[in-house]
Scaffold this active site. Structure first.
Site, PDB file in Angstrom:
ATOM      1  N   GLU A  52       0.812  -1.217   0.000  1.00  0.00           N
ATOM      2  CA  GLU A  52       0.000   0.000   0.000  1.00  0.00           C
ATOM      3  C   GLU A  52       0.846   1.267   0.000  1.00  0.00           C
ATOM      4  OE1 GLU A  52      -2.583  -3.245   1.785  1.00  0.00           O
ATOM      5  OE2 GLU A  52      -0.530  -2.535   2.117  1.00  0.00           O
ATOM      6  N   PHE A 114     -11.828  -7.270  13.617  1.00  0.00           N
ATOM      7  CA  PHE A 114     -10.710  -7.727  12.785  1.00  0.00           C
ATOM      8  C   PHE A 114     -10.369  -6.671  11.735  1.00  0.00           C
ATOM      9  CE2 PHE A 114      -9.270 -10.078   8.929  1.00  0.00           C
ATOM     10  CZ  PHE A 114      -8.038 -10.498   9.428  1.00  0.00           C
ATOM     11  N   GLN A 115      -9.100  -6.344  11.667  1.00  0.00           N
ATOM     12  CA  GLN A 115      -8.572  -5.342  10.735  1.00  0.00           C
ATOM     13  C   GLN A 115      -9.265  -3.987  10.877  1.00  0.00           C
ATOM     14  OE1 GLN A 115      -8.374  -7.049   6.723  1.00  0.00           O
ATOM     15  NE2 GLN A 115      -6.315  -7.793   7.165  1.00  0.00           N
ATOM     16  N   LYS A 164     -17.838  -1.066   5.264  1.00  0.00           N
ATOM     17  CA  LYS A 164     -18.153  -2.167   4.357  1.00  0.00           C
ATOM     18  C   LYS A 164     -19.658  -2.298   4.134  1.00  0.00           C
ATOM     19  CE  LYS A 164     -17.061  -7.023   3.458  1.00  0.00           C
ATOM     20  NZ  LYS A 164     -16.303  -8.209   3.918  1.00  0.00           N
ATOM     21  N   MET A 480      23.774   9.345   3.318  1.00  0.00           N
ATOM     22  CA  MET A 480      23.696  10.634   3.996  1.00  0.00           C
ATOM     23  C   MET A 480      23.961  10.479   5.488  1.00  0.00           C
ATOM     24  SD  MET A 480      23.418  13.850   3.405  1.00  0.00           S
ATOM     25  CE  MET A 480      22.434  14.369   2.006  1.00  0.00           C
TER      26      MET A 480
END
Length: 581
Positions: A52, A114-115, A164, A480
């Site tokens: 993502e 969940f999630q 959802k 760096m």
């Protein structure tokens, strides 16, 4: 005319109505209802990324290359939180982006389902605005507002989180005729009195500088800027985010200011008596120690975001407005000044600036051991690919060298992560840029550290016919950080050795991803390798440039110190004599 459909169908239809042609994303449970109608869309191309974060940076690259709003999509929980870094990056750099995320069903919100993650709360500080949609009837209006907010005023990211069950429910689709947001009225037209006062100060100044920031590019004001500069003869400096806003080959251009800017650009700001700041925000990487920055200068500060004006440095003349309109009005006001016989005399100023420019040009030393100079590699890429190509660095030494040693003559050809400084930006952002501008040559100039964060998107590029070209500037180090350890930590290289000369083999890795993999470790081979890369336009190409690990970025203003203390090499500072005009 209204139609009956699911909330998910309404979401995809809304994206189509908003003009979306490309979405970068990954499906998952909460966003899955939207992916079904997406399969039937004839207007939207979905690019299936491997992470993502890649979707978010690709949306940024697409937006920066095309000027349109970039779009990414993810599921709830970890899918949404993986977008946080690119959302924050877009917020810092004013990139127009809409992130669409799925959320658990409304009845489960707040139950640690969940999630589940409160992505609206998580992204509150890093979005222009964000939404949680639980009513399917609100989807079209919300999407319309999101695109309006993302693309107007100071551009930025907007997140739309859709539950959802809202996507699964039936609804009536009706695209709004317009967007009415009473609390959101960005000012684009500058106040005429302020513009006239700025013109007066410019006419009176003896040492003015046009301090140009990324806002000029966002406003598409490069042409207007050139008119202003050539009409007045005022020197121009372009920040990292404004590279390409003014041609590097133009005589009025002094280069990039800041921590790794040119001596002429840094010196001009320090010794100026007037700064005309256009779409810049007086960032710490430009100002150095703030209370020592441009101590004798009055400030004209023009920005579309009123929150930026006088935030770091108090403006003598504040101008809120779109940079394109500000510059256009300023040109008219200065024409009136000139007609009245009031013009600035900058002869002595330019004599001093030319002395600095000729005495302290950008340059680099080639390694004594015959190994490859990273600056030479990047400089040659710029010469071979030319000013029409798009260059997308990661973050670190290679980013600064890409800003310094490629000549930018056109806006929209240098795409970089500035404010957030996000390692891993290069490959997915280049992918997004190439998806948006398929006819352009797109070079991702990455470091071996950055490349190992997001190189999985090479699989996306290979499978989706997005043939970017990648130069890995491989010094086997977090370059760096190693430079700072050399300069400030007595060479104690704690956890900066990546061993990238051995593991992994970047050329073989590229081939495993379905790309062409090349390797170069000798200066005499640079041109041949680049010729091969430029000739391949049907698949992505990755070149592993094995370079000298102790090359450093110069000039340098150490963090927290004054720009007056700029160093042009480790123990060498410019001499600022003859600056009393």
């Amino acid at each position: 005319m209204s139609e009956q459909m699911t909330g998910a169908q309404s979401l995809i239809r809304s994206l189509e109505e908003a003009g979306v042609d490309t979405v970068f994303g990954i499906p998952g449970g909460a966003i899955l209802p939207a992916y079904d109608p997406l399969l039937d869309s004839r207007k939207i191309r979905h690019v299936l990324v491997r992470h993502e974060q890649g979707a978010g940076h690709a949306a940024e690259g697409y937006a920066l290359a095309t000027g349109k709003v970039g779009v990414c999509m993810a599921t709830s929980g970890p899918g949404a939180t993986n977008l946080v870094t690119p959302i924050a990056d877009a917020y810092m750099d004013s990139v127009p982006m809409v992130a669409v995320t799925g959320q658990v069903a409304a009845s489960s919100i707040g139950t640690d389902a969940f999630q589940e993650a409160d992505i609206q709360g998580i992204t509150l500080p890093i979005t222009k605005h964000n939404y949680l949609v639980t009513d399917p009837a609100e989807i079209p209006r919300t999407i319309a507002e999101a695109f309006h907010i993302a693309s107007t005023g100071r551009p930025g990211p907007v997140l739309v989180d859709v539950s959802k069950d809202a996507m699964q429910a039936m609804t009536t689709f009706e695209w709004p005729a317009g967007v009415d947001l009473p609390g959101y009225r960005p000012v684009s037209r500058p106040h005429a009195k302020q513009v006239r006062e700025a013109a007066r100060l410019i006419s009176e100044a003896r040492r003015p500088v046009l301090y140009v920031g990324g806002g000029v590019l966002r406003a598409r004001a490069a042409r207007e800027l050139r008119v202003l500069a050539e009409m007045t003869g005022i020197p121009v400096v372009t920040t990292l985010m404004a590279r390409g806003a003014f041609p590097d080959n133009h005589q009025l251009h002094l280069g990039m200011p800041g921590m790794h800017g040119t001596v002429a650009a840094v010196g001009a700001l320090q010794k100026a008596d007037l700064l005309i700041s256009l779409g810049a925000r007086f960032d710490d990487r430009v100002t150095g120690k703030l209370d020592t920055f441009a101590p004798r200068a009055k400030i004209v500060h023009a920005d579309i975001d009123p929150a930026e004006i006088s935030k770091n440095r108090t403006a003598d003349v504040p101008i809120v407005g779109d940079c394109r309109e500000v510059i256009a009005d300023l040109v008219v006001a200065l024409q009136a000044e000139h007609a009245a016989g009031r013009t600035g005399d900058y002869t002595g100023w330019w004599r001093l600036l030319e002395e600095w420019r000729s005495r302290y040009p950008l340059g680099y030393d080639k390694p004594d051991d015959g190994s490859l100079s990273p600056q030479q590699v990047i400089e040659r890429i710029g010469q071979v690919a030319g000013p029409e190509a798009i260059y997308v660095p990661g973050v670190g030494q290679h980013q600064m060298w890409t800003a310094q040693f490629v000549s930018y003559e056109n806006p929209g050809t240098f795409l970089s992560s500035g404010g957030l400084g996000t390692m891993g930006f290069s490959v997915p952002a280049a992918m997004g840029a190439k998806a948006g501008r398929p006819d352009a040559t797109v070079w991702a100039i990455d470091g071996d550290g950055c490349f190992q964060m997001t190189n999985q998107e090479l699989a996306t590029c290979a499978l989706d016919n997005i043939p970017i070209k990648v130069a890995v500037i491989n010094n086997s180090s977090l370059g760096m950080v190693r430079q700072w350890q050399t300069l400030f930590y007595e060479g104690r290289y704690s956890n900066t050795d990546l061993h990238s000369s051995r593991i992994p083999d970047f050329a073989k890795l590229a081939e495993a991803y379905g790309c062409v993999g090349l390797r170069c470790d000798k200066a005499e081979d640079i041109d041949d390798v680049l010729a091969k890369a430029m000739a391949i336009n049907d698949v992505p190409v990755v070149i592993d440039f094995v370079v000298h690990r102790d090359a450093m970025v110069w000039p340098m203003v150490a963090a927290g110190t004054s720009n007056d203390d700029i160093k042009i090499a480790r123990d060498l500072a410019p001499v600022w004599e003859n600056d009393d005009l």
